[in-house]
Design an enzyme around this catalytic site. Structure first.
Site, short mmCIF file in Angstrom:
data_model
loop_
_atom_site.label_atom_id
_atom_site.label_comp_id
_atom_site.label_asym_id
_atom_site.label_seq_id
_atom_site.Cartn_x
_atom_site.Cartn_y
_atom_site.Cartn_z
N TYR A 72 0.78 -1.10 -0.07
CA TYR A 72 -0.06 -0.07 -0.14
C TYR A 72 0.61 1.43 0.01
CZ TYR A 72 -3.94 2.94 1.19
OH TYR A 72 -4.83 4.07 1.12
N PHE A 124 -7.43 18.41 -25.59
CA PHE A 124 -8.25 17.05 -25.52
C PHE A 124 -9.67 17.21 -24.85
CE2 PHE A 124 -9.58 12.70 -24.38
CZ PHE A 124 -9.53 12.36 -25.74
N ASP A 125 -10.84 16.54 -25.29
CA ASP A 125 -12.00 16.57 -24.72
C ASP A 125 -12.19 16.48 -23.38
OD1 ASP A 125 -11.75 13.99 -25.22
OD2 ASP A 125 -13.92 13.50 -25.67
N ASP A 215 0.47 18.29 -21.77
CA ASP A 215 -0.36 17.06 -21.69
C ASP A 215 0.22 15.98 -22.80
OD1 ASP A 215 -2.44 15.09 -22.31
OD2 ASP A 215 -3.97 16.51 -22.79
N ALA A 217 0.35 12.51 -23.40
CA ALA A 217 -0.05 11.27 -23.92
C ALA A 217 0.72 10.76 -24.88
CB ALA A 217 -1.62 11.12 -24.17
N LYS A 258 -1.30 5.36 -23.83
CA LYS A 258 -0.83 5.51 -25.15
C LYS A 258 0.58 5.15 -25.24
CE LYS A 258 -4.81 8.49 -24.99
NZ LYS A 258 -5.57 8.53 -23.83
N HIS A 450 -20.94 12.36 -26.36
CA HIS A 450 -20.26 11.32 -27.63
C HIS A 450 -20.37 9.95 -26.98
CE1 HIS A 450 -16.69 12.71 -26.02
NE2 HIS A 450 -15.95 11.57 -26.27
N1 F0G Z 1 -5.18 13.92 -23.13
C1 F0G Z 1 -4.94 13.51 -24.46
C2 F0G Z 1 -4.21 14.03 -25.40
C3 F0G Z 1 -5.69 12.27 -24.83
O1 F0G Z 1 -5.69 12.05 -25.96
C4 F0G Z 1 -6.38 11.62 -23.90
C5 F0G Z 1 -7.10 10.38 -23.92
C6 F0G Z 1 -6.48 12.28 -22.43
C7 F0G Z 1 -5.80 13.49 -22.25
C8 F0G Z 1 -7.20 11.45 -21.41
O2 F0G Z 1 -6.60 10.39 -21.09
O3 F0G Z 1 -8.28 8.45 -21.63
O4 F0G Z 1 -6.47 8.10 -19.99
O5 F0G Z 1 -8.41 9.56 -19.30
N2 F0G Z 1 -7.49 10.15 -25.50
C9 F0G Z 1 -8.14 8.81 -25.64
C10 F0G Z 1 -8.04 8.87 -27.14
C11 F0G Z 1 -9.41 8.55 -24.99
O6 F0G Z 1 -8.69 7.84 -27.57
O7 F0G Z 1 -7.59 9.67 -27.75
P1 F0G Z 1 -7.55 8.93 -20.45
#
Ligand code: F0G
Length: 459
Positions: A72, A124-125, A215, A217, A258, A450
């Site tokens: 833990y 990103f969304d 950000d 990823a 990713k 979506h």
């Molecule tokens: N930032 C970027 C640039 C992303 O592409 C994603 C996720 C996130 C943040 C959020 O991360 O999904 O681990 O919570 N992108 C995925 C996609 C969902 O399909 O492009 P997460």
């Protein structure tokens, strides 16, 4: 003749996937209310919904899973990951989270307040969602070239510095908790940001005393593009490029699903101890104790290994060239795709692909459904449905582009699969004039609609 590139790995385990009939798919997509997120995986032949959490781990990562430390507090796997984050990204402070949006949730809880402004290249969304959820505003400062699919610009993810400076002057630095640089810029087509641009953003931010957040990823894919395209970086190793990129940031959030090549995970990296201390409170509240956050010890161990595997040039070359291979097959057949090709996905330009479909009838969603019906391929709409409604006026937001993203999972599909995908898309392209109507929404959530939206075909 020089030798061609090839994958620097061989396949040790396979998973069966099944083709289906048009009749089955027509029924399944109807049952799914024309939302591809509602399809079951066994109803999909080639799944290009996302490259997130869908990669194939290596034998070394699976070994790490077996030797992960599930304590833990004070887990060895935590230390391994913390050391990897410090080594690769130069971030001495670190908090594990269960995925990228959790990292955003924790960090933004510490830093973003009502009426704040968060400029960046196209957010990103989930990032935008976490900003707007806190009644703050995300402002897109991506360069204009990003929104013209025909302009061949090497770094379409770049921020427009003039736009950024204008936002800072207009809203005041004190209302800007940080500037977000998303690498590669998913929303703008998986396209990279140059080192030069990152440096300039950092200089501008420093002038106004605003921190920079990356950000991250697809950090390794961004580094590959810099090595290939930016002058002066040809002979610099990927890991050195990554270190320079992150020298222009104060903190990072990452979806490790990713370029971390794990199925779940994320973290926050920080250079400032105060930010770490503030975020720690929220991490414990939302995710878990600081030495595991939202992750199992074994997942942290696999991630530490995955982060290094991602920095292998030959892996990155085979990955990015596979995506480009699909892009070229489509483009050579006249299918409208976004150019230059991105790192993790090929984007079909639905406004050009289906000019008969009105914006109000969701052309990109219509195209994604057609591709599924044609061949069992699942892509995702990056268009009006994903852009959601304006939080104040509640009217549809029409983004500059209507895209269908075909995201390629890492180390999962072969080039034969790419041939199949291209053939299917070309078949839809050949019958595009028969597709005359799109869809209407029958049910939607108030935010991030979506994922759960329900649709009905118009006739
Ligand atoms: N930032 C970027 C640039 C992303 O592409 C994603 C996720 C996130 C943040 C959020 O991360 O999904 O681990 O919570 N992108 C995925 C996609 C969902 O399909 O492009 P997460």
């Amino acid at each position: 003749m020089s030798l061609p590139f090839a994958e620097p790995y061989k396949i040790k385990m396979v998973e069966s996937i099944h083709r289906s009939t048009l009749k089955e798919r027509t029924q399944w997509i109807k049952d799914a209310n024309y939302n591809l997120f509602n399809l079951l995986s066994n109803q999909v032949y080639i799944d290009l919904l996302t490259d997130s959490g869908t990669g194939a781990m290596s034998d070394k990562q699976w070994s790490a899973i077996m030797s992960g430390d599930e304590s833990y507090a004070g887990s060895r796997s935590y230390t391994e990951l913390k050391d990897a984050v410090a080594d690769i990204f130069g971030m001495p402070f670190f908090l594990p989270t269960h995925q990228g949006r959790a990292a955003e949730n924790v960090l933004f809880s510490a830093l973003v307040k009502e009426n704040d402004i968060v400029p960046g290249n196209a957010h990103f969304d989930t990032t935008k969602g976490h900003i707007e959820f806190r009644k703050a505003q995300a402002i897109d400062c991506t360069i204009a070239a990003a929104y013209d699919t025909h302009i061949d610009h090497p770094f379409k993810g770049n921020l427009d510095l003039e736009k950024l400076e204008q936002v800072i002057t207009e809203h005041g630095a004190k209302n800007i908790p940080f500037i977000v640089v998303t690498i590669t810029c998913n929303t703008a087509g998986g396209l990279p940001v140059s080192i030069e641009n990152m440096k300039e953003v950092k200089q501008l931010a420093e002038k106004h005393n605003i921190p920079v957040l990356i950000d991250s990823a697809r950090f390794a894919e961004n580094a590959y593009f810099i090595k290939e395209r930016e002058s002066g970086y040809k002979d610099i190793t990927i890991i050195e490029i990554i270190r320079e990129m992150f020298s222009y940031a104060d903190m990072m959030t990452i979806s490790a699903k990713k370029d971390g090549i794990v199925n779940i995970g994320g973290f926050i990296g920080m250079k400032d101890e105060d930010v770490f201390k503030k975020s720690t409170v929220f991490n414990i509240l939302f995710e878990g104790f600081i030495t595991y956050g939202g992750m199992a010890g074994r997942d942290m161990a696999a991630l530490a290994q995955g982060l290094y595997e991602s920095t292998d040039y030959h892996y990155l070359e085979s990955r990015i060239k596979q995506v480009a291979y699909l892009g070229s097959l489509l483009s050579d057949a006249g299918v409208p795709v976004q150019k230059p090709f991105g790192g993790h996905a090929i984007f079909l330009n639905a406004l050009e692909f289906l000019p008969n479909i009105k914006r109000e009838e969701y052309p990109a969603q219509t195209l994604a459904i057609e591709l599924y019906k044609e061949a069992g391929i699942r892509g995702v709409e990056i268009g009006t449905i994903m852009a959601d409604r304006d939080p104040v006026s509640r009217t549809n937001r029409y983004p500059n582009l209507e895209l269908v993203r075909l995201a390629i999972p890492r180390r999962v599909y072969t080039n034969n699969h790419m041939n199949y995908i291209a053939a299917a898309a070309i078949r839809v392209w050949e019958r595009k004039d028969e597709i005359k109507r799109g869809y209407e929404i029958t049910e939607e959530a108030p935010i991030m609609r979506h994922f759960t939206v329900k649709l009905r075909p118009l006739s």
